[in-house]
Scaffold this motif. Structure first.
Motif, mmCIF file in Angstrom:
data_model
loop_
_atom_site.group_PDB
_atom_site.id
_atom_site.type_symbol
_atom_site.label_atom_id
_atom_site.label_comp_id
_atom_site.label_asym_id
_atom_site.label_seq_id
_atom_site.Cartn_x
_atom_site.Cartn_y
_atom_site.Cartn_z
ATOM 1 N N ARG A 146 38.686 27.972 42.391
ATOM 2 C CA ARG A 146 38.672 28.840 41.200
ATOM 3 C C ARG A 146 37.264 29.326 40.942
ATOM 4 N NH1 ARG A 146 42.041 24.969 36.998
ATOM 5 N NH2 ARG A 146 43.137 23.882 38.636
ATOM 6 N N SER A 147 37.182 30.477 40.320
ATOM 7 C CA SER A 147 35.880 31.007 39.919
ATOM 8 C C SER A 147 35.362 30.199 38.721
ATOM 9 C CB SER A 147 36.011 32.478 39.524
ATOM 10 O OG SER A 147 36.697 32.587 38.279
ATOM 11 N N GLU A 150 37.343 31.023 35.690
ATOM 12 C CA GLU A 150 38.677 30.406 35.673
ATOM 13 C C GLU A 150 38.586 28.924 35.299
ATOM 14 O OE1 GLU A 150 41.217 32.910 38.965
ATOM 15 O OE2 GLU A 150 39.637 31.567 39.699
#
Length: 189
Positions: A146-147, A150
């Motif tokens: 995930r970023s 996120e």
């Protein structure tokens, strides 16, 4: 749970903090008087000033103290749980326990943070950021890639799920709500 981070703890101080949190959650900071806090704690209103410099000082000690407690607990979890999945599970359990047993502190923080003196408000925010960063690290190390955005969103969504339920479903006891909240937060993350 000791809510006092800097002062020598006493039963009376702890009792005042607990009763003030309950009253602030029910009536708001401005809707709660020193006399009301004193009466709930079994002392006169002016006796509060033997323990705290002001109502604002009491609120500051309450919110800084609980923020320090949460961060210290999260740091202890990191030290005790080197595996990311175990760490995240322990963080979830810790937050669920806090939310179920001290929901009034969540209400006070949400509603009355703006009533803190600037220095105390900055301190609470810094402690909260450090707490969230521990969660972000654990979330980022588990599940799909995930970023950072996120991961941050996921952390705040988990707090929203965990922290709102005890206040909105106060008729449900901790023995029943705890496992449900833990399972839902785990599944969400």
């Amino acid at each position: 749970m000791d809510l006092i981070a800097h002062a020598a703890p006493t039963r009376r101080r702890d009792q005042i903090l607990v009763e003030a949190a309950r009253l602030f959650a029910r009536h708001g900071f401005h809707g709660t008087s020193i006399d009301g806090i004193g009466a709930a704690a079994g002392v006169s209103g002016p006796a509060i000033y033997r323990h705290f410099p002001s109502k604002e000082g009491l609120l500051a000690e309450m919110l800084v103290g609980i923020s320090e407690h949460l961060l210290d607990g999260a740091r202890a979890i990191v030290a005790a749980h080197p595996g990311a999945a175990d760490r995240l599970g322990a963080l979830i359990a810790f937050q669920v326990d806090f939310a179920l047993h001290r929901p009034e502190l969540i209400t006070v923080q949400d509603r009355d943070l703006a009533n803190l003196p600037d220095e105390s408000r900055r301190r609470v925010r810094a402690l909260q950021r450090a707490y969230v960063e521990i969660w972000e690290d654990a979330i980022g190390r588990t599940g799909p890639p995930r970023s950072p955005e996120e991961v941050r969103t996921a952390a705040h969504a988990a707090f929203g799920l965990i922290n709102s339920t005890p206040r909105s479903a106060s008729h449900t006891d901790a023995a029943h709500a705890g496992p449900v909240l833990t399972a839902m937060a785990t599944a969400a993350l």
